[in-house]
Design a protein around this motif. Structure first.
Motif, PDB file in Angstrom:
ATOM      1  N   GLY A 111       0.830  -1.211   0.000  1.00  0.00           N
ATOM      2  CA  GLY A 111       0.000   0.000   0.000  1.00  0.00           C
ATOM      3  C   GLY A 111       0.851   1.242   0.000  1.00  0.00           C
ATOM      4  O   GLY A 111       2.041   1.188   0.336  1.00  0.00           O
ATOM      5  N   PRO A 112       0.263   2.367  -0.356  1.00  0.00           N
ATOM      6  CA  PRO A 112       1.039   3.600  -0.453  1.00  0.00           C
ATOM      7  C   PRO A 112       1.558   4.066   0.910  1.00  0.00           C
ATOM      8  O   PRO A 112       1.041   3.633   1.942  1.00  0.00           O
ATOM      9  N   PRO A 113       2.548   4.952   0.911  1.00  0.00           N
ATOM     10  CA  PRO A 113       3.033   5.519   2.174  1.00  0.00           C
ATOM     11  C   PRO A 113       1.877   6.155   2.926  1.00  0.00           C
ATOM     12  O   PRO A 113       1.019   6.792   2.322  1.00  0.00           O
ATOM     13  N   GLY A 114       1.850   5.935   4.225  1.00  0.00           N
ATOM     14  CA  GLY A 114       0.831   6.593   5.053  1.00  0.00           C
ATOM     15  C   GLY A 114      -0.522   5.925   5.036  1.00  0.00           C
ATOM     16  O   GLY A 114      -1.460   6.401   5.664  1.00  0.00           O
TER      17      GLY A 114
ATOM     18  N   PHE B  61      15.822  -0.061   8.440  1.00  0.00           N
ATOM     19  CA  PHE B  61      16.742   0.965   7.915  1.00  0.00           C
ATOM     20  C   PHE B  61      16.894   2.109   8.921  1.00  0.00           C
ATOM     21  O   PHE B  61      18.011   2.565   9.184  1.00  0.00           O
ATOM     22  N   ARG B  62      15.763   2.559   9.495  1.00  0.00           N
ATOM     23  CA  ARG B  62      15.852   3.692  10.450  1.00  0.00           C
ATOM     24  C   ARG B  62      16.655   3.307  11.693  1.00  0.00           C
ATOM     25  O   ARG B  62      17.383   4.134  12.239  1.00  0.00           O
ATOM     26  N   MET B  63      16.532   2.047  12.141  1.00  0.00           N
ATOM     27  CA  MET B  63      17.315   1.612  13.301  1.00  0.00           C
ATOM     28  C   MET B  63      18.811   1.670  12.969  1.00  0.00           C
ATOM     29  O   MET B  63      19.628   2.095  13.770  1.00  0.00           O
TER      30      MET B  63
ATOM     31  N   GLY C 218      13.141   9.829  -0.093  1.00  0.00           N
ATOM     32  CA  GLY C 218      11.946   9.054  -0.456  1.00  0.00           C
ATOM     33  C   GLY C 218      12.180   8.082  -1.593  1.00  0.00           C
ATOM     34  O   GLY C 218      11.250   7.430  -2.053  1.00  0.00           O
ATOM     35  N   ASP C 219      13.440   7.981  -2.072  1.00  0.00           N
ATOM     36  CA  ASP C 219      13.746   6.974  -3.097  1.00  0.00           C
ATOM     37  C   ASP C 219      13.835   5.588  -2.445  1.00  0.00           C
ATOM     38  O   ASP C 219      13.863   5.477  -1.216  1.00  0.00           O
ATOM     39  N   LEU C 220      13.937   4.558  -3.288  1.00  0.00           N
ATOM     40  CA  LEU C 220      14.064   3.205  -2.749  1.00  0.00           C
ATOM     41  C   LEU C 220      15.530   2.825  -2.576  1.00  0.00           C
ATOM     42  O   LEU C 220      16.378   3.172  -3.405  1.00  0.00           O
TER      43      LEU C 220
ATOM     44  N   GLY D  67       6.126  -3.211   4.009  1.00  0.00           N
ATOM     45  CA  GLY D  67       7.023  -2.399   3.180  1.00  0.00           C
ATOM     46  C   GLY D  67       7.979  -3.227   2.337  1.00  0.00           C
ATOM     47  O   GLY D  67       8.901  -2.685   1.735  1.00  0.00           O
ATOM     48  N   PHE D  68       7.798  -4.515   2.298  1.00  0.00           N
ATOM     49  CA  PHE D  68       8.593  -5.410   1.452  1.00  0.00           C
ATOM     50  C   PHE D  68       7.679  -6.498   0.959  1.00  0.00           C
ATOM     51  O   PHE D  68       6.946  -7.055   1.760  1.00  0.00           O
ATOM     52  N   PRO D  69       7.680  -6.851  -0.320  1.00  0.00           N
ATOM     53  CA  PRO D  69       8.476  -6.275  -1.399  1.00  0.00           C
ATOM     54  C   PRO D  69       7.901  -4.948  -1.892  1.00  0.00           C
ATOM     55  O   PRO D  69       6.739  -4.641  -1.665  1.00  0.00           O
TER      56      PRO D  69
ATOM     57  N   ALA E  96      11.352  -7.187  -8.664  1.00  0.00           N
ATOM     58  CA  ALA E  96      12.561  -7.979  -8.371  1.00  0.00           C
ATOM     59  C   ALA E  96      12.544  -8.470  -6.924  1.00  0.00           C
ATOM     60  O   ALA E  96      12.914  -9.613  -6.633  1.00  0.00           O
ATOM     61  N   GLN E  97      12.094  -7.621  -6.007  1.00  0.00           N
ATOM     62  CA  GLN E  97      12.008  -8.042  -4.595  1.00  0.00           C
ATOM     63  C   GLN E  97      10.962  -9.146  -4.430  1.00  0.00           C
ATOM     64  O   GLN E  97      11.162 -10.106  -3.678  1.00  0.00           O
ATOM     65  N   ALA E  98       9.832  -9.016  -5.134  1.00  0.00           N
ATOM     66  CA  ALA E  98       8.775 -10.034  -5.016  1.00  0.00           C
ATOM     67  C   ALA E  98       9.252 -11.373  -5.572  1.00  0.00           C
ATOM     68  O   ALA E  98       8.996 -12.426  -4.982  1.00  0.00           O
TER      69      ALA E  98
ATOM     70  N   LYS F  93      -3.161  13.617   4.883  1.00  0.00           N
ATOM     71  CA  LYS F  93      -3.568  13.941   6.273  1.00  0.00           C
ATOM     72  C   LYS F  93      -2.783  13.098   7.266  1.00  0.00           C
ATOM     73  O   LYS F  93      -2.310  13.589   8.277  1.00  0.00           O
ATOM     74  N   ARG F  94      -2.666  11.807   6.965  1.00  0.00           N
ATOM     75  CA  ARG F  94      -1.980  10.919   7.912  1.00  0.00           C
ATOM     76  C   ARG F  94      -0.483  11.223   7.988  1.00  0.00           C
ATOM     77  O   ARG F  94       0.099  11.260   9.063  1.00  0.00           O
ATOM     78  N   LEU F  95       0.132  11.469   6.817  1.00  0.00           N
ATOM     79  CA  LEU F  95       1.592  11.686   6.841  1.00  0.00           C
ATOM     80  C   LEU F  95       1.963  13.038   7.430  1.00  0.00           C
ATOM     81  O   LEU F  95       2.950  13.153   8.162  1.00  0.00           O
ATOM     82  N   SER F  96       1.162  14.064   7.119  1.00  0.00           N
ATOM     83  CA  SER F  96       1.543  15.399   7.605  1.00  0.00           C
ATOM     84  C   SER F  96       1.404  15.490   9.122  1.00  0.00           C
ATOM     85  O   SER F  96       2.114  16.252   9.764  1.00  0.00           O
TER      86      SER F  96
ATOM     87  N   SER G 295      -9.661   3.220   5.213  1.00  0.00           N
ATOM     88  CA  SER G 295     -10.225   4.381   5.918  1.00  0.00           C
ATOM     89  C   SER G 295     -10.907   3.891   7.194  1.00  0.00           C
ATOM     90  O   SER G 295     -11.212   2.706   7.317  1.00  0.00           O
ATOM     91  N   GLY G 296     -11.098   4.824   8.136  1.00  0.00           N
ATOM     92  CA  GLY G 296     -11.737   4.458   9.403  1.00  0.00           C
ATOM     93  C   GLY G 296     -10.718   4.351  10.519  1.00  0.00           C
ATOM     94  O   GLY G 296      -9.547   4.710  10.343  1.00  0.00           O
ATOM     95  N   THR G 297     -11.163   3.841  11.663  1.00  0.00           N
ATOM     96  CA  THR G 297     -10.253   3.751  12.816  1.00  0.00           C
ATOM     97  C   THR G 297      -9.357   2.521  12.654  1.00  0.00           C
ATOM     98  O   THR G 297      -9.719   1.582  11.927  1.00  0.00           O
ATOM     99  N   PRO G 298      -8.223   2.496  13.365  1.00  0.00           N
ATOM    100  CA  PRO G 298      -7.364   1.301  13.290  1.00  0.00           C
ATOM    101  C   PRO G 298      -8.131   0.029  13.652  1.00  0.00           C
ATOM    102  O   PRO G 298      -7.941  -1.011  13.015  1.00  0.00           O
ATOM    103  N   GLU G 299      -9.029   0.107  14.640  1.00  0.00           N
ATOM    104  CA  GLU G 299      -9.780  -1.092  15.060  1.00  0.00           C
ATOM    105  C   GLU G 299     -10.694  -1.580  13.925  1.00  0.00           C
ATOM    106  O   GLU G 299     -10.802  -2.782  13.688  1.00  0.00           O
TER     107      GLU G 299
END
Ligand code: AP5
Length: 208
Positions: free
Chosen positions: A7-10, A35-37, A56-58, A85-87, A91-93, A117-120, A193-197
């Motif tokens: 799915g897309p970012p955010g 990667f962030r760790m 934001g590149d791969l 976030g993978f694949p 090529a990764q798949a 909205k979610r990312l900002s 869309s909607g709440t996480p639950e």
């Protein structure tokens, strides 16, 4: 249960992956988090990928595939996993299909407006790894992580320019995976869309 979240970012993949991980007692494996760790711990890998993530590149396939291969070989992943976030490329798949089968590819569907909205509004705590949202899921004390008390910050790639690039990269390189997994009969579309639950309930119905 061997799941992957597409799915897309955010779109909320990380948020729902956490709920799924707790409910099914399987590890949440996020390539972005790994990667962030590494960036936080100033490892060689972290130094190599820091600029790539900020833009934001791969990260190149060769690096990412090797990293996931090693992670899936760890003990806790033998009972199942959620790949978040993978694949992200064909090529990764293809590489993933060589080293493990999966049961479901859950495709999070979200409008561009919802994504922005979610990312900002997203804020993160580096030490605890906890994800917040300024409106939807704020910390108890303004600006501070509930768990560690550390300041919560905006991810460098959640700034406007990087978000635009991530959405473009998603369309070009990752969206083709939707057809890839649909043709294999593994794709499960979920309304993000909607709440996480509410979203987690939908995911559970799809994978049971
Ligand atoms: P990564 O960390 O995977 O980023 P992403 O895919 O862009 O996904 P995000 O983490 O931005 O979003 P998410 O869908 O998890 O949403 P979240 O749950 O946080 O990757 C980062 C970078 O690493 C890449 O750009 C690339 O450089 C590199 N990389 C990673 N994997 C790679 C690969 N395989 N190959 C090459 N390079 C790779 O939610 C977002 C916000 O919304 C949060 O604030 C949350 O609180 C809020 N929210 C979520 N759900 C809801 C809801 N239902 N209601 C209200 N608020 C919500």
């Amino acid at each position: 249960m061997r799941l992957l979240f597409l799915g897309p970012p955010g779109a909320g993949k990380g948020t729902i992956a956490e709920l799924t991980s707790q409910a099914y007692d399987i590890p949440h494996i996020s390539t972005g988090d790994i990667f962030r760790m590494n960036i936080r711990n100033k490892t060689d890998l972290g130094t190599q990928v820091q600029q790539i993530l900020a833009s934001g590149d791969l990260v190149p396939d060769s690096i990412t595939i090797k990293m996931v291969h090693n992670r899936l070989a760890e003990d806790d992943a033998q009972k199942g996993f959620i790949l978040d976030g993978f694949p992200r490329t064909i090529a990764q798949a293809d590489a993933l299909a060589v080293f493990t089968a999966i049961d479901h590819a859950v495709n999070f569907i979200a409008s561009r407006e919802l994504i922005i909205k979610r990312l900002s509004g997203r804020r993160v705590a580096k030490e605890s790894g906890k994800i917040y949202h300024m409106t939807y899921n704020p910390p108890k004390v303004d600006g501070k992580c509930d768990i560690t008390g550390e300041p919560i910050i905006q991810r460098p790639d959640d700034k406007e320019d990087a978000v635009a690039n991530r959405l473009e990269v998603y369309e070009q390189q990752t969206a083709p995976l939707i057809s890839y997994y649909r043709e294999k009969g593994l794709l499960r579309d979920v309304d993000a869309s909607g709440t996480p639950e509410e979203i987690f309930d939908r995911v559970e119905k799809l994978i049971q």
